[in-house]
Design a protein around this motif. Structure first.
Motif, PDB file in Angstrom:
ATOM      1  N   ASP A  40       0.833  -1.202   0.000  1.00  0.00           N
ATOM      2  CA  ASP A  40       0.000   0.000   0.000  1.00  0.00           C
ATOM      3  C   ASP A  40       0.871   1.257   0.000  1.00  0.00           C
ATOM      4  O   ASP A  40       0.632   2.193  -0.776  1.00  0.00           O
ATOM      5  CB  ASP A  40      -0.918  -0.031   1.219  1.00  0.00           C
ATOM      6  N   LEU A  41       1.909   1.286   0.818  1.00  0.00           N
ATOM      7  CA  LEU A  41       2.797   2.439   0.916  1.00  0.00           C
ATOM      8  C   LEU A  41       3.502   2.727  -0.401  1.00  0.00           C
ATOM      9  O   LEU A  41       3.616   3.881  -0.818  1.00  0.00           O
ATOM     10  CB  LEU A  41       3.838   2.203   2.020  1.00  0.00           C
ATOM     11  N   HIS A  42       3.976   1.684  -1.056  1.00  0.00           N
ATOM     12  CA  HIS A  42       4.730   1.836  -2.298  1.00  0.00           C
ATOM     13  C   HIS A  42       3.839   1.685  -3.534  1.00  0.00           C
ATOM     14  O   HIS A  42       4.327   1.440  -4.631  1.00  0.00           O
ATOM     15  CB  HIS A  42       5.888   0.833  -2.335  1.00  0.00           C
ATOM     16  N   GLY A  43       2.549   1.861  -3.354  1.00  0.00           N
ATOM     17  CA  GLY A  43       1.580   1.725  -4.435  1.00  0.00           C
ATOM     18  C   GLY A  43       1.905   2.504  -5.698  1.00  0.00           C
ATOM     19  O   GLY A  43       1.806   1.958  -6.798  1.00  0.00           O
ATOM     20  N   PRO A  44       2.325   3.772  -5.605  1.00  0.00           N
ATOM     21  CA  PRO A  44       2.635   4.513  -6.833  1.00  0.00           C
ATOM     22  C   PRO A  44       3.770   3.885  -7.647  1.00  0.00           C
ATOM     23  O   PRO A  44       3.690   3.823  -8.874  1.00  0.00           O
ATOM     24  CB  PRO A  44       3.013   5.905  -6.316  1.00  0.00           C
ATOM     25  N   VAL A  45       4.796   3.406  -6.973  1.00  0.00           N
ATOM     26  CA  VAL A  45       5.910   2.762  -7.675  1.00  0.00           C
ATOM     27  C   VAL A  45       5.436   1.448  -8.302  1.00  0.00           C
ATOM     28  O   VAL A  45       5.768   1.137  -9.451  1.00  0.00           O
ATOM     29  CB  VAL A  45       7.092   2.502  -6.707  1.00  0.00           C
ATOM     30  N   ILE A  46       4.643   0.702  -7.548  1.00  0.00           N
ATOM     31  CA  ILE A  46       4.113  -0.574  -8.048  1.00  0.00           C
ATOM     32  C   ILE A  46       3.228  -0.336  -9.264  1.00  0.00           C
ATOM     33  O   ILE A  46       3.372  -1.014 -10.288  1.00  0.00           O
ATOM     34  CB  ILE A  46       3.365  -1.325  -6.927  1.00  0.00           C
ATOM     35  N   ARG A  47       2.325   0.624  -9.192  1.00  0.00           N
ATOM     36  CA  ARG A  47       1.429   0.910 -10.323  1.00  0.00           C
ATOM     37  C   ARG A  47       2.225   1.294 -11.567  1.00  0.00           C
ATOM     38  O   ARG A  47       1.939   0.825 -12.661  1.00  0.00           O
ATOM     39  CB  ARG A  47       0.443   2.033  -9.972  1.00  0.00           C
ATOM     40  N   ASN A  48       3.228   2.142 -11.397  1.00  0.00           N
ATOM     41  CA  ASN A  48       4.044   2.560 -12.524  1.00  0.00           C
ATOM     42  C   ASN A  48       4.724   1.352 -13.171  1.00  0.00           C
ATOM     43  O   ASN A  48       4.693   1.196 -14.393  1.00  0.00           O
ATOM     44  CB  ASN A  48       5.089   3.581 -12.065  1.00  0.00           C
ATOM     45  N   ARG A  49       5.307   0.498 -12.360  1.00  0.00           N
ATOM     46  CA  ARG A  49       6.002  -0.683 -12.891  1.00  0.00           C
ATOM     47  C   ARG A  49       5.009  -1.608 -13.593  1.00  0.00           C
ATOM     48  O   ARG A  49       5.316  -2.156 -14.642  1.00  0.00           O
ATOM     49  CB  ARG A  49       6.718  -1.397 -11.740  1.00  0.00           C
ATOM     50  N   THR A  81       9.948  -7.671  -6.436  1.00  0.00           N
ATOM     51  CA  THR A  81      11.207  -6.986  -6.740  1.00  0.00           C
ATOM     52  C   THR A  81      11.211  -5.592  -6.115  1.00  0.00           C
ATOM     53  O   THR A  81      12.208  -5.174  -5.514  1.00  0.00           O
ATOM     54  CB  THR A  81      11.419  -6.903  -8.268  1.00  0.00           C
ATOM     55  N   ILE A  82      10.094  -4.885  -6.234  1.00  0.00           N
ATOM     56  CA  ILE A  82       9.986  -3.555  -5.622  1.00  0.00           C
ATOM     57  C   ILE A  82      10.099  -3.658  -4.109  1.00  0.00           C
ATOM     58  O   ILE A  82      10.803  -2.865  -3.478  1.00  0.00           O
ATOM     59  CB  ILE A  82       8.670  -2.866  -6.038  1.00  0.00           C
ATOM     60  N   LEU A  83       9.443  -4.648  -3.520  1.00  0.00           N
ATOM     61  CA  LEU A  83       9.526  -4.816  -2.066  1.00  0.00           C
ATOM     62  C   LEU A  83      10.969  -5.086  -1.633  1.00  0.00           C
ATOM     63  O   LEU A  83      11.423  -4.546  -0.618  1.00  0.00           O
ATOM     64  CB  LEU A  83       8.597  -5.941  -1.599  1.00  0.00           C
ATOM     65  N   GLN A  84      11.691  -5.888  -2.392  1.00  0.00           N
ATOM     66  CA  GLN A  84      13.108  -6.147  -2.084  1.00  0.00           C
ATOM     67  C   GLN A  84      13.926  -4.865  -2.209  1.00  0.00           C
ATOM     68  O   GLN A  84      14.784  -4.581  -1.368  1.00  0.00           O
ATOM     69  CB  GLN A  84      13.676  -7.224  -3.008  1.00  0.00           C
ATOM     70  N   GLU A  85      13.674  -4.094  -3.275  1.00  0.00           N
ATOM     71  CA  GLU A  85      14.385  -2.823  -3.471  1.00  0.00           C
ATOM     72  C   GLU A  85      14.144  -1.869  -2.308  1.00  0.00           C
ATOM     73  O   GLU A  85      15.022  -1.072  -1.952  1.00  0.00           O
ATOM     74  CB  GLU A  85      13.942  -2.165  -4.776  1.00  0.00           C
ATOM     75  N   GLN A  86      12.952  -1.950  -1.707  1.00  0.00           N
ATOM     76  CA  GLN A  86      12.589  -1.077  -0.587  1.00  0.00           C
ATOM     77  C   GLN A  86      12.945  -1.691   0.763  1.00  0.00           C
ATOM     78  O   GLN A  86      12.562  -1.159   1.804  1.00  0.00           O
ATOM     79  CB  GLN A  86      11.091  -0.741  -0.644  1.00  0.00           C
ATOM     80  N   GLY A  90       9.839 -10.044   3.698  1.00  0.00           N
ATOM     81  CA  GLY A  90       8.670 -10.808   3.274  1.00  0.00           C
ATOM     82  C   GLY A  90       8.317 -10.495   1.834  1.00  0.00           C
ATOM     83  O   GLY A  90       8.930  -9.638   1.187  1.00  0.00           O
ATOM     84  N   GLU A  91       7.320 -11.219   1.348  1.00  0.00           N
ATOM     85  CA  GLU A  91       6.916 -11.039  -0.044  1.00  0.00           C
ATOM     86  C   GLU A  91       5.445 -11.358  -0.226  1.00  0.00           C
ATOM     87  O   GLU A  91       4.804 -11.973   0.623  1.00  0.00           O
ATOM     88  CB  GLU A  91       7.756 -11.913  -0.962  1.00  0.00           C
ATOM     89  N   VAL A  92       4.939 -10.930  -1.379  1.00  0.00           N
ATOM     90  CA  VAL A  92       3.582 -11.254  -1.793  1.00  0.00           C
ATOM     91  C   VAL A  92       3.591 -12.711  -2.259  1.00  0.00           C
ATOM     92  O   VAL A  92       4.472 -13.117  -3.014  1.00  0.00           O
ATOM     93  CB  VAL A  92       3.142 -10.309  -2.939  1.00  0.00           C
ATOM     94  N   GLU A  93       2.643 -13.493  -1.787  1.00  0.00           N
ATOM     95  CA  GLU A  93       2.590 -14.915  -2.154  1.00  0.00           C
ATOM     96  C   GLU A  93       1.759 -15.169  -3.404  1.00  0.00           C
ATOM     97  O   GLU A  93       1.989 -16.144  -4.108  1.00  0.00           O
ATOM     98  CB  GLU A  93       2.041 -15.736  -0.992  1.00  0.00           C
TER      99      GLU A  93
END
Length: 103
Positions: A40-49, A81-86, A90-93
């Motif tokens: 949720d926090l990194h939503g803008p980066v995720i949406r762009n990717r 990948t974005i979560l790792q960069e940040q 943990g990760e999305v399953e």
């Protein structure tokens, strides 16, 4: 737990000389609430990717079941990948389509 990514992603394509689009409503699943909070926090980066990822796909392939399942897997990889960069532990399953419209 699940988190719905809002609003739906909409990506346009030029296919056989006509404008086409995909609209995808997505949810992500993770066992750790902190992962969902990070999504949720990194939503803008995720949406762009994801918009870039979806836009690079062949529209014809996306019309197949295999194409859509491959897109879900690649979506999961992109988000993780974005979560790792940040530096998120943990990760999305799983990533799930709530609704997909190809037109």
């Amino acid at each position: 737990a699940y988190l719905e990514l809002k609003p739906a992603l909409i990506v346009t394509y030029s296919y056989k000389g006509k404008q086409r689009f995909i609209q995808a409503s997505l949810s992500v699943m993770a066992r750790n609430q902190a992962v969902l909070d990070a999504v949720d926090l990194h939503g803008p980066v995720i949406r762009n990717r994801l918009i870039n990822l979806y836009g690079a796909r062949d529209f014809e392939v996306l019309q197949t079941h295999e194409g859509r399942m491959g897109l879900l897997e690649d979506t999961k990889v992109a988000i993780n990948t974005i979560l790792q960069e940040q530096k998120v532990a943990g990760e999305v399953e799983a990533v799930l389509f709530q609704n997909v419209v190809l037109q």
